[in-house]
Design an enzyme around this catalytic site. Sequence first.
Site, PDB file in Angstrom:
ATOM      1  N   LYS A  51       0.844  -0.994  -0.039  1.00  0.00           N
ATOM      2  CA  LYS A  51      -0.033  -0.129  -0.028  1.00  0.00           C
ATOM      3  C   LYS A  51       0.663   1.446  -0.054  1.00  0.00           C
ATOM      4  CE  LYS A  51      -1.164   1.756   3.686  1.00  0.00           C
ATOM      5  NZ  LYS A  51      -0.825   2.749   4.652  1.00  0.00           N
ATOM      6  N   SER A  52       1.980   1.214   0.815  1.00  0.00           N
ATOM      7  CA  SER A  52       2.596   2.581   0.954  1.00  0.00           C
ATOM      8  C   SER A  52       3.388   2.711  -0.370  1.00  0.00           C
ATOM      9  CB  SER A  52       3.817   2.454   1.903  1.00  0.00           C
ATOM     10  OG  SER A  52       3.083   1.952   3.021  1.00  0.00           O
ATOM     11  N   ARG A 101      -7.920  12.853  13.239  1.00  0.00           N
ATOM     12  CA  ARG A 101      -6.363  12.213  12.792  1.00  0.00           C
ATOM     13  C   ARG A 101      -5.805  13.754  12.634  1.00  0.00           C
ATOM     14  NH1 ARG A 101      -5.572   7.164   9.246  1.00  0.00           N
ATOM     15  NH2 ARG A 101      -3.551   7.126  10.217  1.00  0.00           N
ATOM     16  N   SER A 128       3.482  12.009  13.102  1.00  0.00           N
ATOM     17  CA  SER A 128       3.328  11.334  11.738  1.00  0.00           C
ATOM     18  C   SER A 128       4.686  11.779  10.541  1.00  0.00           C
ATOM     19  CB  SER A 128       1.948  11.333  10.918  1.00  0.00           C
ATOM     20  OG  SER A 128       1.997  10.855   9.922  1.00  0.00           O
ATOM     21  N   SER A 129       5.297  10.622  10.355  1.00  0.00           N
ATOM     22  CA  SER A 129       6.187  10.991   9.148  1.00  0.00           C
ATOM     23  C   SER A 129       5.742  11.308   7.901  1.00  0.00           C
ATOM     24  CB  SER A 129       7.139   9.916   9.201  1.00  0.00           C
ATOM     25  OG  SER A 129       6.498   8.668   8.530  1.00  0.00           O
ATOM     26  N   GLN A 130       4.274  10.930   7.563  1.00  0.00           N
ATOM     27  CA  GLN A 130       3.432  11.510   6.645  1.00  0.00           C
ATOM     28  C   GLN A 130       3.582  13.066   6.275  1.00  0.00           C
ATOM     29  OE1 GLN A 130       0.044   9.397   6.963  1.00  0.00           O
ATOM     30  NE2 GLN A 130       0.662   7.521   6.510  1.00  0.00           N
ATOM     31  N   GLU A 152       3.591   0.338  12.532  1.00  0.00           N
ATOM     32  CA  GLU A 152       2.728  -0.106  12.307  1.00  0.00           C
ATOM     33  C   GLU A 152       2.585  -1.883  12.490  1.00  0.00           C
ATOM     34  OE1 GLU A 152       3.609  -0.936   7.597  1.00  0.00           O
ATOM     35  OE2 GLU A 152       3.572   1.114   8.173  1.00  0.00           O
ATOM     36  N   ARG A 201      -5.262  -3.592  10.978  1.00  0.00           N
ATOM     37  CA  ARG A 201      -4.393  -4.164  11.835  1.00  0.00           C
ATOM     38  C   ARG A 201      -4.831  -5.031  13.127  1.00  0.00           C
ATOM     39  NH1 ARG A 201      -0.457  -3.995   8.218  1.00  0.00           N
ATOM     40  NH2 ARG A 201       0.135  -1.978   7.350  1.00  0.00           N
ATOM     41  N   LYS A 210      -8.963  -2.311   3.893  1.00  0.00           N
ATOM     42  CA  LYS A 210      -8.252  -1.251   3.930  1.00  0.00           C
ATOM     43  C   LYS A 210      -6.906  -1.465   2.968  1.00  0.00           C
ATOM     44  CE  LYS A 210      -6.981   2.693   6.807  1.00  0.00           C
ATOM     45  NZ  LYS A 210      -5.771   2.964   6.219  1.00  0.00           N
TER      46      LYS A 210
END
Length: 446
Positions: free
Chosen positions: A30-31, A139, A185-187, A333, A405, A430
């Site tokens: 997914k990433s 979030r 978040s590193s995002q 994760e 998860r 998901k």
Amino acid sequence: MTVHPAPTALWPAPHASGAVDATVHVPGSKSVTNRALVLAALASEPGWLRRPLRSRDTLLMAGALRAMGVGIEETVSSASSVSGERVTGEAWRVLPTDLHGPATVDVGNAGTVMRFLPPVAALADGPVRFDGDPRSYERPLNGVIDALRVLGARIDDDGRGTLPLTVHGAGALDGGPVEIDASSSSQFVSALLLSGPRFNQGVEVRHIGSTLPSMPHIRMTVDMLRAVGAQVDTPESGGEPNVWRVTPGALLGRDLTIEPDLSNAQPFLAAALVTGGKVLIPDWPARTTQPGDRLREIFTEMGGSCELTDYGLEFTGSGAVHGIDVDLGDVGELTPGIAAVAALADSPSTLRGVAHLRLHETDRLAALTKEINELGGDVTETADGLHIRPRPLHGGVFHTYEDHRMATAGAIIGLAVEGVRIENVATTAKTLPDFPDLWTGMLGAA
């Protein structure tokens, strides 16, 4: 933590009658898929994604890009696997175009969609509205929103720093230097880097927070940017600590075959560990930036052994499961699956460095504590993780909080504990479509 509804659609988690012995073909990452979609949409020429993950998160990303004008054609093609075989599978041809609004983006509860696409929307000509599932409103997005404003974007979020919001794209963005706190978040970092080559001045992202989780995901972003021709300076390449610079320039279209999702391989590797069996994951890459690659080290320490061959990764359980003391800050994760295995171990475990999991699909630390303890476990939530003391577990309902998860963690426990019923196992779609069939297929091969 989100209050779960009355249990519905309970899935009886299969109980393993013996050691598993199976080959499991894990779908694409997914990433990688969602980063590749963004880069292909911003490229100066068409590109291909072969064997992409087709799941809720990736379909939301594709749908959002289509809403802004990007062409994404689905077809069937063949490509070479890691082992050299020709493998037939789905492929997406991405046809970049001038991005435009008005458009509406449904992010679902996908962190990559809600964080990677506002910078893309700032490059569109017209307004782009972002909305999503109720949990997505909780979030944090302030790191991206505040940074984009500094870089020249106009965003309406009513001062919340969360969804819903509207990005008023002007067809271009100045870019330049910006400071952000990406501790949650590193995002936030990846979001700015991915679109940075298209900003007029590129971008210089300086992280000013106390911690930075999930560094492998930032390295994944950097590697994928460089692979499509972007110039990126990083702390690892001799730059300043906590500073990433992307030079403005055109991105190339690529023909990319997506790696298997190594984090989604976790429950299957855990099955070998918990049952003292053997699982083969074909096409496990010899070199990767995926956080899931660390499972080889972690699950070996917990009692297994692994061999990486030209065909894939073969993981074997020893029949014993040991506790572990581990910092999972870079690979948060993986925490739910590791917690599930730790609850079945022969000694206590301490999982550290994952305070940021309280802001994921659900508050994962609170959820894991509650659900494992309700099956008879002894889990204590710490400031930055979990302490798990193994105890005999019993059956019961394992709530998932619409978190994929959590569902796979419950399935792992169900292998060793009879009578575990998982609420809404369909939430695994998901990132891991057809999980129940893959899971029962693995056990059927035993």
